[in-house]
Write a protein that holds these residues in place. Structure first.
Motif, short mmCIF file in Angstrom:
data_model
loop_
_atom_site.label_atom_id
_atom_site.label_comp_id
_atom_site.label_asym_id
_atom_site.label_seq_id
_atom_site.Cartn_x
_atom_site.Cartn_y
_atom_site.Cartn_z
N ASP A 185 17.20 -2.70 -12.33
CA ASP A 185 17.14 -2.58 -10.88
C ASP A 185 15.95 -3.32 -10.30
OD1 ASP A 185 15.59 0.71 -10.56
OD2 ASP A 185 15.02 -1.11 -11.63
N GLY A 186 15.25 -4.05 -11.14
CA GLY A 186 14.15 -4.85 -10.64
C GLY A 186 12.81 -4.18 -10.75
N ARG A 187 12.82 -2.94 -11.12
CA ARG A 187 11.56 -2.22 -11.19
C ARG A 187 10.85 -2.53 -12.49
NH1 ARG A 187 12.70 3.66 -9.73
NH2 ARG A 187 13.49 2.63 -7.89
N PHE A 188 9.55 -2.40 -12.48
CA PHE A 188 8.76 -2.61 -13.69
C PHE A 188 8.15 -1.29 -14.12
CE2 PHE A 188 8.83 -7.11 -14.05
CZ PHE A 188 9.04 -7.58 -12.78
N ILE A 189 8.18 -1.06 -15.41
CA ILE A 189 7.60 0.16 -15.95
C ILE A 189 6.46 -0.21 -16.87
CG2 ILE A 189 8.07 2.28 -17.18
CD1 ILE A 189 9.86 2.25 -14.96
N THR A 231 22.39 -3.30 -7.25
CA THR A 231 23.00 -2.39 -8.21
C THR A 231 22.15 -2.35 -9.46
OG1 THR A 231 24.30 -4.22 -9.05
CG2 THR A 231 25.35 -2.79 -7.44
N ILE A 232 22.13 -1.20 -10.10
CA ILE A 232 21.51 -1.14 -11.43
C ILE A 232 22.61 -0.88 -12.42
CG2 ILE A 232 19.16 -0.52 -10.86
CD1 ILE A 232 19.94 2.37 -11.30
N SER A 233 22.55 -1.58 -13.50
CA SER A 233 23.60 -1.41 -14.49
C SER A 233 23.05 -0.69 -15.71
CB SER A 233 24.16 -2.76 -14.91
OG SER A 233 23.34 -3.78 -14.42
N PHE A 270 23.67 -0.04 -19.48
CA PHE A 270 24.46 -0.59 -20.57
C PHE A 270 24.63 0.46 -21.66
CE2 PHE A 270 24.59 -4.75 -18.93
CZ PHE A 270 23.41 -4.92 -18.24
N THR A 298 26.12 1.78 -25.45
CA THR A 298 26.16 1.18 -26.77
C THR A 298 27.54 0.65 -27.13
OG1 THR A 298 26.42 3.44 -27.56
CG2 THR A 298 24.25 2.43 -27.80
N LYS A 343 17.53 5.97 -4.25
CA LYS A 343 16.39 6.79 -3.87
C LYS A 343 15.19 5.93 -3.52
CE LYS A 343 13.62 10.60 -5.25
NZ LYS A 343 13.07 11.35 -6.33
N GLU A 399 11.46 5.70 -3.17
CA GLU A 399 10.30 6.46 -3.61
C GLU A 399 9.15 6.25 -2.64
OE1 GLU A 399 10.66 8.20 -6.23
OE2 GLU A 399 12.32 7.32 -7.31
N PRO A 417 14.29 0.18 -3.63
CA PRO A 417 14.66 -0.19 -5.00
C PRO A 417 14.38 -1.65 -5.29
CG PRO A 417 16.58 0.33 -3.68
CD PRO A 417 15.42 0.79 -2.92
N SER A 418 13.99 -1.92 -6.48
CA SER A 418 13.68 -3.24 -7.01
C SER A 418 12.33 -3.76 -6.55
CB SER A 418 14.75 -4.28 -6.65
OG SER A 418 14.42 -4.93 -5.43
N ARG A 419 11.55 -2.86 -5.95
CA ARG A 419 10.24 -3.32 -5.53
C ARG A 419 9.17 -2.51 -6.25
NH1 ARG A 419 8.02 -6.19 -1.42
NH2 ARG A 419 9.90 -6.61 -0.27
N GLY A 420 8.07 -3.15 -6.49
CA GLY A 420 6.94 -2.37 -6.99
C GLY A 420 6.98 -2.09 -8.48
N ARG A 421 6.01 -1.29 -8.90
CA ARG A 421 5.85 -0.99 -10.31
C ARG A 421 5.74 0.50 -10.53
NH1 ARG A 421 1.69 -4.58 -13.61
NH2 ARG A 421 2.38 -6.65 -13.04
N LEU A 422 6.04 0.89 -11.75
CA LEU A 422 5.91 2.28 -12.13
C LEU A 422 4.93 2.34 -13.28
CD1 LEU A 422 9.02 4.52 -12.47
CD2 LEU A 422 6.96 5.02 -13.69
#
Lengths: 124, 222
Positions: free
Chosen positions: A75-79, B56-58, B60, B62, B73, B75, B86-91
């Protein structure tokens, strides 16, 4: 890197990253690596819950579960985690320990390590 | 753009179905996208550029299949309080398994420098603390007024209290004098009665005594 299962090893050092065909320089979450056990818990010959106890200097396989380097999610996020951690395996991709202590990256599930993910107390 | 690379598919209103590769961008067409978004235009690709489909997040699995989810969501940034789409930033997961989300490398850097967000002027924490930008209705506490109720007591109900209060001075005075005169009359009557019953011989020496007694009796009687 740290070992977060109860196999007995504490600290392992990566020696080789096992990826198909390519001799990659680095391994990421979910990659199998060959490692050397640098530090291990003192083995109690008398009381041993599991028969296999890893000793210092053992060359084993492991799978990386946490990295300090960011991992990109679809989803483009970085962990990113605060440390590097791994879980020891045997040659058949099975876990050596029986329990996992600590957070584990959810990218593991995507790479096919569902068993580890299910054992982990917390998955991010 | 990312969306076009993934081959967004949509249905053209005249029945054609295709991906962006198949449709030429020359003619005028109407189209409906997967999520119901409708549009029309000459150059379809240009249209799509402005309307980005939701990311979209996929996941996958097995067994080779994959399911696509929308990462709905939104955050909030653990340092600045901004929203992280979504798709922005870091965790970032700290050693104690606490999760921190950062919307920008700015907030991440400041966090790692262990700055206190309460002191950084542009963070939401600071703004809330210094009450910036909050309208009066939220900031002011509503003053609590205790409403006093008029209650009657046992022995003097509300009506009686109201009556007493609303009595004018005149009315009070008249009532008082009436009561006084009434009492006096009663007293006199009592005295007269007592004198009649007692014999006259006793009169001189017993008179003051009797009168006192009478008075006492009168007082008690009143």
């Amino acid at each position: 890197m740290q070992v977060i299962d109860n196999s007995g090893a504490l600290l392992i050092e990566c020696v080789n990253v096992l990826k198909q065909k390519v001799n990659n320089g680095w391994g990421s979450v979910g990659d199998e690596i060959v490692c050397v056990v640098k530090k291990a818990r003192p083995v109690n010959a008398a009381t041993s819950a599991s028969a296999v106890k890893v000793r210092r200097g053992d060359v084993r396989r492991a799978v990386i579960v946490r990295t300090k380097k960011v991992v990109r999610r679809p989803d483009g996020r970085f962990i990113r985690f605060d440390d590097n951690a791994a879980v020891l395996l045997n040659n058949k991709r099975e876990m050596l320990g029986t329990r996992i202590g600590g957070v584990v990256s959810a990218d593991l599930r995507m790479k096919g390590w569902g068993k580890i993910v299910s054992l982990a107390p917390k998955v991010v | 753009m990312r969306s076009l690379e993934r081959g967004v598919s949509w249905e053209l209103n005249d029945g054609r179905f295709g991906t962006d590769e198949q449709v030429d961008g020359g003619g005028w067409v109407d189209w409906t996208r997967d999520d119901g978004h409708r549009g029309s235009g000459v150059d379809i690709r240009m249209e799509l550029l402005t309307y980005l489909p939701p990311p979209t997040i996929s996941h996958f699995h097995t067994d080779g299949t994959s399911t696509h989810y929308l990462s709905h969501k939104v955050e909030i940034d653990s340092f600045s309080g901004y929203r992280i789409y979504p798709s922005r930033g870091r965790l970032f997961v700290r050693g104690d398994s606490k999760i921190f989300r950062f919307s920008t490398s700015k907030s991440e850097s400041l966090f790692l420098q262990r700055k206190n967000p309460r002191k950084i002027a542009w963070t939401q924490v600071y703004r809330r603390m210094h009450k910036k930008g909050i309208t009066e209705e939220v900031a002011k506490k509503r003053s609590r007024k205790t409403v006093k109720h008029q209650r009657g007591i046992v022995g003097a109900d509300l009506a009686a209290i109201a009556e007493r209060r609303n009595q004018t001075a005149q009315a009070r005075l008249t009532l008082r004098t009436e009561a006084l005169s009434k009492a006096k009359a009663e007293k006199k009557a009592k005295e007269a009665k007592k004198e009649k019953t007692k014999p006259a011989t006793r009169a001189p020496a017993a008179a003051p005594r009797i009168s006192k007694q009478q008075m006492k009796g009168g007082k008690g009687g009143r």
